[in-house]
Design an enzyme around this catalytic site. Structure first.
Site, short mmCIF file in Angstrom:
data_model
loop_
_atom_site.label_atom_id
_atom_site.label_comp_id
_atom_site.label_asym_id
_atom_site.label_seq_id
_atom_site.Cartn_x
_atom_site.Cartn_y
_atom_site.Cartn_z
N LYS A 1 -13.04 -0.42 7.55
CA LYS A 1 -13.74 -1.20 6.53
C LYS A 1 -14.68 -2.21 7.17
CE LYS A 1 -9.94 0.40 4.44
NZ LYS A 1 -9.61 1.16 3.28
N ASP B 1 -0.21 -5.47 9.37
CA ASP B 1 -1.22 -4.44 9.09
C ASP B 1 -2.50 -5.17 8.71
OD1 ASP B 1 -2.72 -2.30 8.26
OD2 ASP B 1 -1.43 -1.76 6.58
N TRP C 1 0.87 -1.18 0.00
CA TRP C 1 0.00 0.00 0.00
C TRP C 1 0.91 1.23 0.00
CZ3 TRP C 1 -1.90 2.78 4.80
CH2 TRP C 1 -2.92 3.69 4.49
C1 LMR Z 1 -7.03 2.21 -0.09
O1 LMR Z 1 -5.95 1.63 -0.24
O2 LMR Z 1 -7.71 2.60 -1.05
C2 LMR Z 1 -7.57 2.44 1.28
O3 LMR Z 1 -6.76 1.83 2.22
C3 LMR Z 1 -7.81 3.86 1.57
C4 LMR Z 1 -6.57 4.68 1.64
O4 LMR Z 1 -6.44 5.42 2.62
O5 LMR Z 1 -5.72 4.62 0.75
#
Ligand code: LMR
Length: 395
Positions: free
Chosen positions: A246, A211, A130
């Protein structure tokens, strides 16, 4: 003073969602930010949360600060949800949890305490991960290394590559893992792979930092916690950054916790003291509303049962949409998209190039992250044919 500053580019995820909101095309499809949507495209408030909120409005007599560690029902409930209520670490009282402003706040607090304990620690990130992991954890001054994770050609976890890369990790390094529903790729570790990784982390003296933001949205609440529970069985120290954005639909309420399983009760208390001190210097106190509601849902059996049912229905819808999307994309393009069925949670990569992603946005008002990550929950029976024909047109 600020005239020296430059305008920064939009966030790679949130910026696209804002661009989609501003697009006047009635056929537009927003597959960007990881927010659950139902068949009608709405992000619902859970009934259990709504009922908790009504009860809270009736009985709330103060808005005075919460304790520094957070709401009592929430911090007890969240560690039981992660570890399972009967976990030996809970019985031994060697677990502490500190409420944080969402999973992001939990990641940041965890990083602050890691930095205090071992400033030299390298944080091993999955490739890809991420994107916000990097600023959230890097801004405390920790350095990163990467391990291979996703094999794009086979749409699967590259476990051999992962182990090869992690062979270079040093004792005291941090192994950042996605608890379930990997963001961005949706490819999860199998129970056997979690077990092998726990052995590797124990042998090498790595700190697992897990996470988890999608528990209950991949297979189910218990199944999605397998990795966390196994690591807590097998290792003396495990750090978990948990989010309820979520799985309780509390996105804007910023509800999360940093949960630490330590060697003993004293270690858990030391961690908690460090985490609350870090929070105090960054934002001082945890936000209350979402955590009080989550605490009510976790501690009241009627609300808890209702929440579990609603979450299971969401999980079922996500998996049904995965199957529908795989079939429709396959039929429209003549290519094999069956991997979408095998992946978990809200995200999958469609395997498109950045140019194809740009064309989908510019020519069809179909919005996804530049890596071709899609939020599968944004797909429904009303937009899937348009989406599949748009993808076929750019392929
Ligand atoms: C995402 O990856 O879309 C979500 O976790 C929201 C974010 O804050 O990026």
């Amino acid at each position: 003073m600020f005239e020296t500053l430059e305008r920064l580019p939009a966030d790679p995820i949130l910026g696209l969602s804002a661009a989609c909101a501003a697009d006047p095309n009635p056929d537009k499809i927003d597959l960007t930010v990881g927010v659950y949507k139902d068949e009608s495209g709405q992000t619902p408030v859970f009934n259990a949360i709504q009922r908790a909120q009504e009860a809270l409005t009736e009985r709330e007599v103060t808005k005075a600060y919460l304790p520094q560690v957070g709401d009592g029902n929430y911090i007890t409930g969240i560690r039981e949800l992660l570890l399972g209520a009967g976990h030996a670490a809970l019985a031994a009282e060697r677990v502490s949890s500190v409420q944080a402003p969402g999973g992001c706040g939990a990641l940041r607090i965890g990083a602050e305490v890691i930095k205090a304990a071992n400033p030299q620690a390298k944080v091993w990130l999955s490739q890809p991960t991420w994107p916000n992991h990097i600023p959230l954890i890097g801004s405390v001054g920790l350095e990163f290394k990467e391990y291979r994770y996703y094999d794009a050609a086979n749409h699967a976890v590259d476990f051999e590559g992962m182990l090869e890369d992690l062979a270079a990790a040093q004792a005291g390094d941090v192994l950042l893992l996605h608890g379930c529903c990997h963001n961005p790729c949706g490819a999860d570790l199998s129970p056997e792979q979690w077990q092998a990784l726990a052995t590797l982390a124990a042998d090498k003296g790595l700190l697992p930092f897990i996470d988890t933001a999608y528990q209950g949205m991949g297979v189910g609440l218990e199944e999605d916690a397998f990795g966390i529970r196994h690591f807590a069985d097998a290792l003396p120290e495990v750090l978990v950054a948990a989010s309820n954005s979520k799985n309780m639909g509390l996105y804007r309420e910023r509800t999360g916790a940093i949960v630490f399983t330590g060697r003993d009760r004293d270690a858990a208390e030391v961690f908690s003291s460090q985490a609350t001190k870090a929070a105090r210097r960054i934002y001082s106190m945890p936000p209350a509303h979402g955590a009080i509601l989550a605490g009510m849902v976790l501690s009241d059996s009627a609300l808890n049962g209702s929440w579990r049912e609603e979450l299971a229905a969401m999980c079922e819808r996500i998996n049904a949409v995965r199957a529908m999307l795989a079939d429709k994309l396959g039929a429209a393009t003549g290519e094999d998209f069956s991997f979408i069925r095998r992946e978990s949670g809200m995200f999958s990569f469609l395997g498109l190039s950045p140019e194809q992603v740009d064309r989908l946005r510019e020519e069809f008002s179909v919005y996804m992250v530049g890596s071709s990550r899609v939020n599968v929950a944004g797909v429904n029976s009303g937009n899937v044919d348009y989406l599949a024909s748009a993808v076929a047109a750019v392929l």
